[in-house]
Scaffold this active site. Structure first.
Site, PDB file in Angstrom:
ATOM      1  N   ILE A  49     -31.273 -21.412 -15.671  1.00 47.10           N
ATOM      2  CA  ILE A  49     -30.204 -20.725 -14.944  1.00 47.10           C
ATOM      3  C   ILE A  49     -29.909 -19.393 -15.626  1.00 47.10           C
ATOM      4  O   ILE A  49     -29.730 -18.361 -14.970  1.00 47.10           O
ATOM      5  CB  ILE A  49     -28.904 -21.572 -14.934  1.00 47.10           C
ATOM      6  N   ASP A  70     -28.039 -17.374 -26.718  1.00 45.24           N
ATOM      7  CA  ASP A  70     -28.701 -18.677 -26.652  1.00 45.24           C
ATOM      8  C   ASP A  70     -29.079 -19.057 -28.079  1.00 45.24           C
ATOM      9  O   ASP A  70     -29.019 -18.220 -28.993  1.00 45.24           O
ATOM     10  CB  ASP A  70     -29.962 -18.613 -25.742  1.00 45.24           C
ATOM     11  N   ASN A 130     -24.696 -32.776 -23.699  1.00 49.51           N
ATOM     12  CA  ASN A 130     -23.979 -31.567 -23.266  1.00 49.51           C
ATOM     13  C   ASN A 130     -22.517 -31.518 -23.705  1.00 49.51           C
ATOM     14  O   ASN A 130     -21.971 -30.430 -23.907  1.00 49.51           O
ATOM     15  CB  ASN A 130     -24.093 -31.414 -21.749  1.00 49.51           C
ATOM     16  N   ASP A 186     -22.212 -26.213  -4.504  1.00 46.74           N
ATOM     17  CA  ASP A 186     -21.924 -27.184  -3.432  1.00 46.74           C
ATOM     18  C   ASP A 186     -21.520 -26.449  -2.152  1.00 46.74           C
ATOM     19  O   ASP A 186     -21.903 -26.850  -1.050  1.00 46.74           O
ATOM     20  CB  ASP A 186     -20.813 -28.145  -3.873  1.00 46.74           C
ATOM     21  N   HIS A 213     -17.962 -32.391  -8.965  1.00 49.26           N
ATOM     22  CA  HIS A 213     -19.351 -31.951  -8.836  1.00 49.26           C
ATOM     23  C   HIS A 213     -20.302 -33.051  -9.304  1.00 49.26           C
ATOM     24  O   HIS A 213     -20.978 -32.912 -10.316  1.00 49.26           O
ATOM     25  CB  HIS A 213     -19.576 -30.648  -9.618  1.00 49.26           C
TER      26      HIS A 213
HETATM   27  P1  NAD Z   1     -32.343 -25.185 -19.307  1.00 43.55           P
HETATM   28  O1  NAD Z   1     -32.755 -26.263 -20.247  1.00 43.55           O
HETATM   29  O2  NAD Z   1     -33.394 -24.466 -18.560  1.00 43.55           O
HETATM   30  O3  NAD Z   1     -31.493 -24.091 -20.084  1.00 43.55           O
HETATM   31  C1  NAD Z   1     -30.430 -24.429 -20.910  1.00 43.55           C
HETATM   32  C2  NAD Z   1     -30.338 -23.408 -22.009  1.00 43.55           C
HETATM   33  O4  NAD Z   1     -29.222 -23.788 -22.839  1.00 43.55           O
HETATM   34  C3  NAD Z   1     -31.581 -23.348 -22.914  1.00 43.55           C
HETATM   35  O5  NAD Z   1     -32.054 -22.032 -22.991  1.00 43.55           O
HETATM   36  C4  NAD Z   1     -31.059 -23.835 -24.260  1.00 43.55           C
HETATM   37  O6  NAD Z   1     -31.680 -23.193 -25.366  1.00 43.55           O
HETATM   38  C5  NAD Z   1     -29.598 -23.456 -24.163  1.00 43.55           C
HETATM   39  N1  NAD Z   1     -28.755 -24.140 -25.120  1.00 43.55           N
HETATM   40  C6  NAD Z   1     -28.812 -25.408 -25.570  1.00 43.55           C
HETATM   41  N2  NAD Z   1     -27.865 -25.607 -26.505  1.00 43.55           N
HETATM   42  C7  NAD Z   1     -27.179 -24.451 -26.622  1.00 43.55           C
HETATM   43  C8  NAD Z   1     -26.099 -24.031 -27.421  1.00 43.55           C
HETATM   44  N3  NAD Z   1     -25.502 -24.834 -28.295  1.00 43.55           N
HETATM   45  N4  NAD Z   1     -25.678 -22.752 -27.279  1.00 43.55           N
HETATM   46  C9  NAD Z   1     -26.256 -21.926 -26.391  1.00 43.55           C
HETATM   47  N5  NAD Z   1     -27.289 -22.258 -25.634  1.00 43.55           N
HETATM   48  C10 NAD Z   1     -27.746 -23.519 -25.750  1.00 43.55           C
HETATM   49  O7  NAD Z   1     -31.268 -25.830 -18.308  1.00 43.55           O
HETATM   50  P2  NAD Z   1     -30.719 -25.208 -16.938  1.00 43.55           P
HETATM   51  O8  NAD Z   1     -31.587 -25.626 -15.835  1.00 43.55           O
HETATM   52  O9  NAD Z   1     -30.452 -23.761 -17.143  1.00 43.55           O
HETATM   53  O10 NAD Z   1     -29.340 -26.022 -16.771  1.00 43.55           O
HETATM   54  C11 NAD Z   1     -28.279 -25.837 -17.690  1.00 43.55           C
HETATM   55  C12 NAD Z   1     -27.109 -26.737 -17.346  1.00 43.55           C
HETATM   56  O11 NAD Z   1     -26.547 -26.374 -16.089  1.00 43.55           O
HETATM   57  C13 NAD Z   1     -27.458 -28.214 -17.216  1.00 43.55           C
HETATM   58  O12 NAD Z   1     -26.461 -28.977 -17.834  1.00 43.55           O
HETATM   59  C14 NAD Z   1     -27.458 -28.452 -15.729  1.00 43.55           C
HETATM   60  O13 NAD Z   1     -27.213 -29.790 -15.399  1.00 43.55           O
HETATM   61  C15 NAD Z   1     -26.335 -27.552 -15.307  1.00 43.55           C
HETATM   62  N6  NAD Z   1     -26.291 -27.200 -13.889  1.00 43.55           N
HETATM   63  C16 NAD Z   1     -25.085 -27.133 -13.284  1.00 43.55           C
HETATM   64  C17 NAD Z   1     -24.977 -26.786 -11.953  1.00 43.55           C
HETATM   65  C18 NAD Z   1     -23.640 -26.701 -11.284  1.00 43.55           C
HETATM   66  O14 NAD Z   1     -23.593 -26.655 -10.053  1.00 43.55           O
HETATM   67  N7  NAD Z   1     -22.542 -26.620 -12.000  1.00 43.55           N
HETATM   68  C19 NAD Z   1     -26.134 -26.494 -11.226  1.00 43.55           C
HETATM   69  C20 NAD Z   1     -27.367 -26.561 -11.870  1.00 43.55           C
HETATM   70  C21 NAD Z   1     -27.435 -26.920 -13.203  1.00 43.55           C
HETATM   71  C1  LMR Z   2     -26.866 -29.314  -9.023  1.00 45.55           C
HETATM   72  O1  LMR Z   2     -25.976 -29.672  -8.251  1.00 45.55           O
HETATM   73  O2  LMR Z   2     -27.942 -28.822  -8.627  1.00 45.55           O
HETATM   74  C2  LMR Z   2     -26.636 -29.431 -10.502  1.00 45.55           C
HETATM   75  O3  LMR Z   2     -25.470 -30.120 -10.783  1.00 45.55           O
HETATM   76  C3  LMR Z   2     -27.815 -29.944 -11.238  1.00 45.55           C
HETATM   77  C4  LMR Z   2     -28.085 -31.391 -10.997  1.00 45.55           C
HETATM   78  O4  LMR Z   2     -28.323 -32.103 -11.983  1.00 45.55           O
HETATM   79  O5  LMR Z   2     -28.114 -31.828  -9.855  1.00 45.55           O
END
Ligand code: NAD
Ligand code: LMR
Length: 350
Positions: A49, A70, A130, A186, A213
């Site tokens: 993301i 990061d 997390n 969403d 969520h």
């Molecule tokens: P990803 O693994 O591709 O990226 C996560 C990043 O976080 C990595 O670069 C990692 O190095 C970094 N990270 C880990 N620990 C850290 C720390 N202490 N400080 C700073 N950075 C750190 O994952 P992603 O696909 O980018 O998803 C990230 C999060 O977002 C997940 O928890 C996922 O479930 C969530 N997410 C939420 C939504 C939403 O609608 N709210 C949607 C999609 C994903």
């Molecule tokens: C989403 O809604 O896409 C995120 O919360 C990531 C997930 O784990 O579904």
């Protein structure tokens, strides 16, 4: 090819934006104009993301400084994004030693740091890893930029937002108006799925999504959708509701072990961050759905429409009239949401 892809991304963003949000994403409006200085920090900026979100924030003329943090990989991402010829100055920060510098002076901190789901997992299965990441990042936010608005993307959002609130309370910096769980994806999904089914122009669709969520806690209110389509049956509304609730899982399964939604999330995160910045800058009538501290139900955190202003949340809007199906959905989600909130609060205080 890349140019064409970016142009269509811009076009899509502009369409969604209609008259207000992100409508600046046109070539002509890349100048800063009279927008105030605003520093935005992205924590987890080298992730799935984080990278596209960094790019989209670089395209936002409301941003004057963009801090990309990061635990690894940020120098490359920052160098890359910094070459885009838009207003903000970009800096990369890597490792805990540099977290303070990344955060200092931030008006808005967006947190997509943490692990994503794999097929078969629930969002709550991410809690063990997390929760700790969010707790330590929020501890640093309380120290280095206690007045910043926080946009929490890391899952499980239903618990990570209460964790952040508890960390800020302990530090004496909690301002409930400034903490937001990002549930915009969403809303983005509900709009897209509804437009496809009802055959209405997607850019015109508006639909609130309330609750939380995760799974059944995601409650789209299709009875309030605009423009209305009288052609959809109750069964079709049920199916749209289920698809919205399972939207994240649909992507997780399609990616087959390579993570969860990243691109659509970056888009949704950029739209929501833009709304927060507009609110901070005093733009009137900015209303988006978000998971915030709330008293519109008996649950202490709840997603609903929120009016954004100079101090963050200006008003948490009520649910409005619900259909019987939505009333039932609301009752059904409460137990799960309550327990996710309590889990977060307990973790933060142990
Ligand atoms: P990803 O693994 O591709 O990226 C996560 C990043 O976080 C990595 O670069 C990692 O190095 C970094 N990270 C880990 N620990 C850290 C720390 N202490 N400080 C700073 N950075 C750190 O994952 P992603 O696909 O980018 O998803 C990230 C999060 O977002 C997940 O928890 C996922 O479930 C969530 N997410 C939420 C939504 C939403 O609608 N709210 C949607 C999609 C994903
Ligand atoms: C989403 O809604 O896409 C995120 O919360 C990531 C997930 O784990 O579904």
């Amino acid at each position: 090819m890349k140019y064409l892809m970016l142009r269509s991304l811009e076009t899509a963003l502009r369409r969604r934006a209609s008259s207000s949000s992100l409508s600046h994403l046109s070539r002509r409006s890349y100048s800063s104009g009279s927008n105030p200085e605003r520093k935005v920090a992205v924590l987890g900026a080298a992730g799935g993301i984080g990278q596209p979100l960094a790019l989209l924030m670089k395209l936002n003329p409301l941003v004057s400084k963009l801090a990309l943090y990061d635990i690894a990989g940020t120098p490359g991402v920052a160098a890359d994004v910094s070459h885009v010829n838009t207003r903000s100055e970009v800096a990369g920060y890597m490792g805990e030693d540099q977290l303070g510098q990344a955060l200092e002076g931030s008006d808005l901190v967006v947190i997509p740091a943490g692990v994503p789901r794999k097929p078969g997992m629930t969002r709550d299965d991410l809690f063990n890893i997390n929760a700790g990441i969010v707790k330590s990042l929020c501890t640093a936010i309380a120290k280095y930029c206690p007045n910043a608005i926080v946009n929490m993307i890391s899952n499980p959002v239903n618990s990570t937002v209460p964790i952040a609130a508890e960390v800020f309370k302990k530090a004496g910096t909690y301002d409930e108006k400034k903490l937001f769980g990002v549930t915009m994806l969403d809303v983005v999904r509900a709009k897209t799925f509804y437009a496809g089914k009802a055959k209405v122009p997607v850019a015109e669709v508006n639909v609130p999504v309330v609750g939380g969520h995760a799974g059944i806690t995601i409650l789209p209110l299709f009875s309030q959708v605009t423009p209305k389509s009288n052609g959809l049956s109750d069964e079709e509304i049920k199916a749209l509701t289920k698809r919205t609730q399972d939207g994240g899982t649909e992507v997780v399964e399609a990616k087959a072990g390579k993570g969860s939604a990243t691109l659509s999330m970056a888009y949704a995160g950029a739209v929501f961050a833009d709304a927060c910045l507009k609110g901070l800058n005093g733009v009137p009538d900015i209303v988006e759905c978000s998971y915030v501290q709330s008293s519109i139900t008996e649950l202490p955190f709840f997603a609903s429409k929120v009016r954004l202003g100079k101090n963050g949340v200006e008003e948490v809007l009520g649910l409005g009239p619900l259909s019987d199906f939505e009333k039932q959905g609301l009752e059904n989600l409460k137990a799960e949401l309550k327990s996710s909130i309590e889990k977060g609060v307990k973790f933060a205080n142990q």
